[in-house]
Scaffold this motif. Structure first.
Motif, mmCIF file in Angstrom:
data_model
loop_
_atom_site.group_PDB
_atom_site.id
_atom_site.type_symbol
_atom_site.label_atom_id
_atom_site.label_comp_id
_atom_site.label_asym_id
_atom_site.label_seq_id
_atom_site.Cartn_x
_atom_site.Cartn_y
_atom_site.Cartn_z
ATOM 1 N N SER A 62 0.569 -6.747 1.628
ATOM 2 C CA SER A 62 0.549 -6.212 0.275
ATOM 3 C C SER A 62 -0.890 -6.072 -0.196
ATOM 4 C CB SER A 62 1.317 -7.127 -0.686
ATOM 5 O OG SER A 62 1.146 -6.712 -2.029
ATOM 6 N N MET A 63 -1.127 -5.095 -1.069
ATOM 7 C CA MET A 63 -2.448 -4.940 -1.658
ATOM 8 C C MET A 63 -2.826 -6.129 -2.530
ATOM 9 S SD MET A 63 -4.229 -2.234 -0.801
ATOM 10 C CE MET A 63 -5.398 -2.129 -2.158
ATOM 11 N N TRP A 64 -1.831 -6.890 -3.013
ATOM 12 C CA TRP A 64 -2.146 -8.044 -3.847
ATOM 13 C C TRP A 64 -2.892 -9.113 -3.053
ATOM 14 C CZ3 TRP A 64 -2.227 -6.944 -8.616
ATOM 15 C CH2 TRP A 64 -1.256 -6.153 -9.218
ATOM 16 N N ARG A 91 -3.090 -0.626 -6.421
ATOM 17 C CA ARG A 91 -1.779 -1.232 -6.170
ATOM 18 C C ARG A 91 -0.730 -0.731 -7.152
ATOM 19 N NH1 ARG A 91 2.436 -2.124 -5.257
ATOM 20 N NH2 ARG A 91 3.538 -3.978 -4.506
ATOM 21 N N LYS A 151 -6.985 -1.630 2.751
ATOM 22 C CA LYS A 151 -6.363 -2.947 2.972
ATOM 23 C C LYS A 151 -6.303 -3.374 4.429
ATOM 24 C CE LYS A 151 -1.453 -1.694 3.279
ATOM 25 N NZ LYS A 151 -0.119 -1.946 2.726
#
Length: 217
Positions: free
Chosen positions: A189-191, A35, A143
């Motif tokens: 989002s990768m989060w 990320r 992802k």
């Protein structure tokens, strides 16, 4: 009948739970590196890879060890189900876990290839299109596809826990909630994908607390 000397009880649950903790930490580190070191989008990939390849290279080194730990984690979870294991949901659980791992390995292998190719290139800008394509494959594999397989892994395991009562209902509810978030929002989002290693960490901590050094039946 006298007991045979030298035989000891297996401590697989403790070892497997510790492996789950190791996986959560290593895979979490991999996701953070991706990320922060691999910006989402297709602009400036050649320049990005030339300046930040160290972080991506670190992620590719950590991922195999995370994968090994995840296999141990799968083993201890299946051991905990024991005779209560449902063949249908167990097949989905095992298949989705292995698919998740395979896709992450493919994603990190592509990332490693990008790093090596760009390092060896005399003119990285000439490889910009290839790097853009490779980066988007890495991100999509991680992802979009791998994390959704992780969500199926969580849902199938939560269903078996719900049917058997082997785990508390709050963990079942948390598993379903995290799985739905990963299914619907992993592309945002990768989060968001951090929900999976956090979930594994919670499960591993619970396994350690419930069976400290004792084998499950």
């Amino acid at each position: 009948m006298p007991s045979q000397p030298g035989l000891r009880k297996s401590t697989t649950p403790r070892a497997g739970a510790l492996a789950g903790v190791v996986f959560a930490l290593l895979f979490g580190a991999v996701l953070i590196l991706i990320r922060t070191k691999m910006p989402e989008g297709v602009q400036g990939s050649a320049e990005w890879l030339a300046s930040r390849r160290g972080g991506i290279a670190t992620a590719t080194v950590l991922m195999p060890f995370a994968g090994i730990s995840f296999l141990w984690f799968i083993g201890v979870v299946r051991d905990g189900l024991g005779r209560h294991e449902d063949r249908f949901f167990s097949t989905v659980f095992l298949g989705s876990g292995l698919l998740f791992l395979a896709m992450m390995f493919v994603s990190m292998s592509l990332a490693a290839g990008l790093v090596v190719t760009n390092t060896a290139a005399t003119n990285p800008a000439a490889h910009a299109e290839m790097i853009d394509f490779g980066k988007m494959v890495v991100l999509s594999s991680a992802k979009t596809y791998a994390v959704r397989m992780a969500a199926v892994f969580m849902m199938s395991l939560a269903t078996m826990w719900l049917r058997t009562g082997l785990m508390p209902r709050w963990l079942v509810g948390l598993s379903y909630l995290a799985a739905v978030v990963l299914l619907l929002a992993s592309d945002v989002s990768m989060w968001v994908t951090m929900a999976f290693p956090v979930w594994v960490l919670v499960v591993s901590a619970l396994l350690l607390a419930r069976a400290p050094g004792c084998s499950s039946s």
